[in-house]
Each structure stands twice: as structure tokens, then as C-alpha cells.
Design a protein around this motif. Sequence first.
Motif, PDB file in Angstrom:
ATOM      1  N   CYS A 188      -3.307  -3.306   8.364  1.00 50.77           N
ATOM      2  CA  CYS A 188      -4.648  -2.711   8.548  1.00 50.77           C
ATOM      3  C   CYS A 188      -4.591  -1.584   9.576  1.00 50.77           C
ATOM      4  O   CYS A 188      -5.217  -0.535   9.395  1.00 50.77           O
ATOM      5  CB  CYS A 188      -5.652  -3.756   9.029  1.00 50.77           C
ATOM      6  SG  CYS A 188      -5.948  -5.110   7.897  1.00 50.77           S
ATOM      7  N   LEU A 189      -3.839  -1.792  10.650  1.00 52.39           N
ATOM      8  CA  LEU A 189      -3.742  -0.781  11.707  1.00 52.39           C
ATOM      9  C   LEU A 189      -3.130   0.507  11.185  1.00 52.39           C
ATOM     10  O   LEU A 189      -3.404   1.595  11.678  1.00 52.39           O
ATOM     11  CB  LEU A 189      -2.905  -1.303  12.882  1.00 52.39           C
ATOM     12  CG  LEU A 189      -3.481  -2.457  13.713  1.00 52.39           C
ATOM     13  CD1 LEU A 189      -2.474  -2.908  14.755  1.00 52.39           C
ATOM     14  CD2 LEU A 189      -4.790  -2.064  14.375  1.00 52.39           C
ATOM     15  N   THR A 205     -10.698   0.030   3.252  1.00 54.93           N
ATOM     16  CA  THR A 205     -11.334  -1.209   2.794  1.00 54.93           C
ATOM     17  C   THR A 205     -10.405  -2.401   2.959  1.00 54.93           C
ATOM     18  O   THR A 205      -9.238  -2.349   2.590  1.00 54.93           O
ATOM     19  CB  THR A 205     -11.750  -1.097   1.309  1.00 54.93           C
ATOM     20  OG1 THR A 205     -12.568   0.057   1.139  1.00 54.93           O
ATOM     21  CG2 THR A 205     -12.531  -2.337   0.870  1.00 54.93           C
ATOM     22  N   LEU A 206     -10.946  -3.477   3.527  1.00 55.31           N
ATOM     23  CA  LEU A 206     -10.220  -4.735   3.658  1.00 55.31           C
ATOM     24  C   LEU A 206     -10.988  -5.780   2.856  1.00 55.31           C
ATOM     25  O   LEU A 206     -12.202  -5.931   3.038  1.00 55.31           O
ATOM     26  CB  LEU A 206     -10.141  -5.174   5.127  1.00 55.31           C
ATOM     27  CG  LEU A 206      -9.794  -4.098   6.166  1.00 55.31           C
ATOM     28  CD1 LEU A 206      -9.784  -4.708   7.567  1.00 55.31           C
ATOM     29  CD2 LEU A 206      -8.459  -3.453   5.851  1.00 55.31           C
ATOM     30  N   LEU A 207     -10.295  -6.454   1.961  1.00 51.81           N
ATOM     31  CA  LEU A 207     -10.960  -7.460   1.139  1.00 51.81           C
ATOM     32  C   LEU A 207     -10.271  -8.800   1.364  1.00 51.81           C
ATOM     33  O   LEU A 207      -9.056  -8.914   1.181  1.00 51.81           O
ATOM     34  CB  LEU A 207     -10.898  -7.038  -0.331  1.00 51.81           C
ATOM     35  CG  LEU A 207     -11.699  -7.834  -1.360  1.00 51.81           C
ATOM     36  CD1 LEU A 207     -12.080  -6.946  -2.534  1.00 51.81           C
ATOM     37  CD2 LEU A 207     -10.913  -9.037  -1.870  1.00 51.81           C
ATOM     38  N   VAL A 264      -6.291  -3.290   2.304  1.00 52.77           N
ATOM     39  CA  VAL A 264      -5.614  -4.582   2.302  1.00 52.77           C
ATOM     40  C   VAL A 264      -6.393  -5.605   1.476  1.00 52.77           C
ATOM     41  O   VAL A 264      -7.618  -5.715   1.581  1.00 52.77           O
ATOM     42  CB  VAL A 264      -5.444  -5.097   3.752  1.00 52.77           C
ATOM     43  CG1 VAL A 264      -5.085  -6.580   3.764  1.00 52.77           C
ATOM     44  CG2 VAL A 264      -4.365  -4.303   4.483  1.00 52.77           C
ATOM     45  N   LEU A 265      -5.650  -6.327   0.640  1.00 59.19           N
ATOM     46  CA  LEU A 265      -6.179  -7.516  -0.022  1.00 59.19           C
ATOM     47  C   LEU A 265      -5.560  -8.711   0.687  1.00 59.19           C
ATOM     48  O   LEU A 265      -4.357  -8.937   0.593  1.00 59.19           O
ATOM     49  CB  LEU A 265      -5.806  -7.514  -1.513  1.00 59.19           C
ATOM     50  CG  LEU A 265      -6.067  -8.795  -2.291  1.00 59.19           C
ATOM     51  CD1 LEU A 265      -7.553  -9.130  -2.335  1.00 59.19           C
ATOM     52  CD2 LEU A 265      -5.530  -8.686  -3.713  1.00 59.19           C
ATOM     53  N   THR A 271      -1.114  -6.194  -0.582  1.00 59.21           N
ATOM     54  CA  THR A 271      -1.541  -7.589  -0.595  1.00 59.21           C
ATOM     55  C   THR A 271      -0.829  -8.352   0.514  1.00 59.21           C
ATOM     56  O   THR A 271       0.384  -8.211   0.689  1.00 59.21           O
ATOM     57  CB  THR A 271      -1.208  -8.238  -1.951  1.00 59.21           C
ATOM     58  OG1 THR A 271      -1.780  -7.438  -2.982  1.00 59.21           O
ATOM     59  CG2 THR A 271      -1.765  -9.648  -2.034  1.00 59.21           C
ATOM     60  N   VAL A 272      -1.569  -9.121   1.283  1.00 55.09           N
ATOM     61  CA  VAL A 272      -0.954  -9.965   2.309  1.00 55.09           C
ATOM     62  C   VAL A 272      -1.455 -11.394   2.157  1.00 55.09           C
ATOM     63  O   VAL A 272      -2.535 -11.630   1.629  1.00 55.09           O
ATOM     64  CB  VAL A 272      -1.239  -9.464   3.745  1.00 55.09           C
ATOM     65  CG1 VAL A 272      -0.657  -8.086   3.971  1.00 55.09           C
ATOM     66  CG2 VAL A 272      -2.717  -9.482   4.040  1.00 55.09           C
ATOM     67  N   GLY A 273      -0.624 -12.343   2.619  1.00 52.87           N
ATOM     68  CA  GLY A 273      -0.999 -13.748   2.502  1.00 52.87           C
ATOM     69  C   GLY A 273      -0.595 -14.293   1.147  1.00 52.87           C
ATOM     70  O   GLY A 273       0.169 -13.669   0.413  1.00 52.87           O
ATOM     71  N   THR A 274      -1.123 -15.426   0.822  1.00 50.33           N
ATOM     72  CA  THR A 274      -0.768 -16.041  -0.444  1.00 50.33           C
ATOM     73  C   THR A 274      -2.008 -16.448  -1.221  1.00 50.33           C
ATOM     74  O   THR A 274      -2.980 -16.922  -0.652  1.00 50.33           O
ATOM     75  CB  THR A 274       0.140 -17.269  -0.247  1.00 50.33           C
ATOM     76  OG1 THR A 274       0.246 -17.935  -1.500  1.00 50.33           O
ATOM     77  CG2 THR A 274      -0.434 -18.213   0.796  1.00 50.33           C
ATOM     78  N   THR A 275      -1.961 -16.201  -2.532  1.00 48.42           N
ATOM     79  CA  THR A 275      -3.125 -16.525  -3.350  1.00 48.42           C
ATOM     80  C   THR A 275      -2.886 -17.809  -4.147  1.00 48.42           C
ATOM     81  O   THR A 275      -3.649 -18.141  -5.023  1.00 48.42           O
ATOM     82  CB  THR A 275      -3.434 -15.380  -4.324  1.00 48.42           C
ATOM     83  OG1 THR A 275      -2.226 -15.019  -4.982  1.00 48.42           O
ATOM     84  CG2 THR A 275      -4.006 -14.187  -3.594  1.00 48.42           C
TER      85      THR A 275
END
Length: 236
Positions: free
Chosen positions: A59-60, A205-207, A65-66, A229-233
Motif C-alpha cells: 500500500c505504501l 484503492t484498497l479492497l 491492493v486486494l 493481491t495479498v493474504g489468502t482467500t
Amino acid sequence: KKEAEYINDLERRIEEYDPKSSKAAFFKDLPISDATLKGLKEASFVKLTEIQRDSIPVCLKNRDVLGAAKTGSGKTLAFLVPVLEKLYRARWTEFDGLGALIISPTRELAMQIYEVLTKIGGHTSFSAGLVIGGKDVKFEAERISRINILIGTPGRILQHMDQAVGLNTDNLQMLVLDEADRCLDMGFKKTLDAIVSNLPPSRQTLLFSATQSQSLDDLTRLSLTDYQTVGTTKSV
Ligand code: ADP
Ligand code: MG
């Protein structure tokens, strides 16, 4: 000027920061301002959660980012820290109007975000506001023009956009769609589409979402540009 130099230095550190190889464990390991760090520390936020470690650096770097992570994983700070840093680096002032818009599905969740923001934002000069209905639209509208960071529910935000002297989003730097999956579950698809289409395309945009679905993919396509995309879905 001293502040300009400090911000230049921050920008350089962000540029050099490699989210893939860096294994930051603490907020203080991230290239963020002293003001934000101080606020975090005072609220006893010291160690990063996984989603915060993965998403904040991206983001920085001004990327869309999703972010996907389950409830309770710390998504609020994953977007509030970038919001504060974005406006700080833009040297945003009370005269610059709306800089960040944060959309949350329910009044309760919006209030929680507002509370966290006031807890960690004490060393910044930005004004924050909530629009969640319950109060007269006119009453809210009079105050809205002086707000830098606005948190609200989809219906109420769109209502303000549709007012004659409505929400001015011309300068908007950042849009956050929090709990996007829940927003869609609650039937806010059209409202979100309308809000997003009113915003300047140059914004970041951050979602954030806990789950993934076809309708989330559609919203992602509409609202994000060249996103990471960050993290896990993975669903539980
Ligand atoms: P989510 O939005 O992913 O459901 P929240 O942002 O609401 O998660 O955070 C869940 C809980 O974890 C909150 O009580 C919050 O105060 C706490 N929390 C979040 N980040 C941290 C952190 N870095 N250190 C300690 N506690 C944290
Ligand atoms: Mg949340």
C-alpha cells in the motif's frame, strides 16, 4: 525545509523496501512516519499481524491492493496505517478537503474503524468523520466539507454524493472498501458501483475481504487498477 526532507527520506525508504524479501515483525520496521508509529505504540500496537506485514508495504508503494484475510486478522490497521501515511506524505491539510474515503458495510463496523483511527491518529492533524445515517443529512453535510478522512456506510455515502452541495471527492487520494464481501452480501453492489464511478480514477484503492466470490471479482475489476493481491482467500 525539514519536513520536506523527512518526507523525501520516507519516500526513499519505501522505494528501497522489498515486500518480498523483508520480514518485518514490528511496525517500527516499516518505513512509516514517527507520528503514526507513536500513535500505534500508545494504542499498544507493536507487532504486525500477517495481513498487516504483507499489505502495508505494498500500500505504501501506492499500489492498489486486494487484501484477503479472515475476520480478526487485523485488517483495520492494514488499511488505516496506509491511509495516514498517504495523507502525511501528501502533506495534506485541513484545507485540502476529503483525502480518504473508507466504506464499511454496517454502522457498527464503521464506528469501530473510527475508534481505531482516533486511537492511533492522535499525532496527525487530519480531521476524521463518520457518516452512518441516523442523523439529519443536512446536519452531516455541513460538517462533511471539513473532513479529511471520511468513514461511512455505502448508502449514506452515496446519499451525500447525490446532494446538491454534496461530498466533494475531486481531490480524493485513497478509497478503502472494507469487508467488501459483506457489502455485497448485504445488497450494496449497485451502490458501490455508483460510488466508485463518481471518484477520480487517479486515486489509490484498497479492497479488503474475508472471502472471495464472483461478485467480488466483478467489484475488483471495477474498482482496482493494476492491483496486487495479498493474504489468502482460502475459505475455512
Ligand atoms: P479484522 O478487520 O480482520 O476482522 P480487526 O482489524 O478488527 O480485524 O482486528 C481484530 C482485533 O485484533 C482487534 O481487537 C484489534 O485491536 C486487534 N489487533 C489488530 N492488529 C493488532 C496488532 N498489530 N497488535 C495487536 N492487536 C491487534
Ligand atoms: Mg474488519
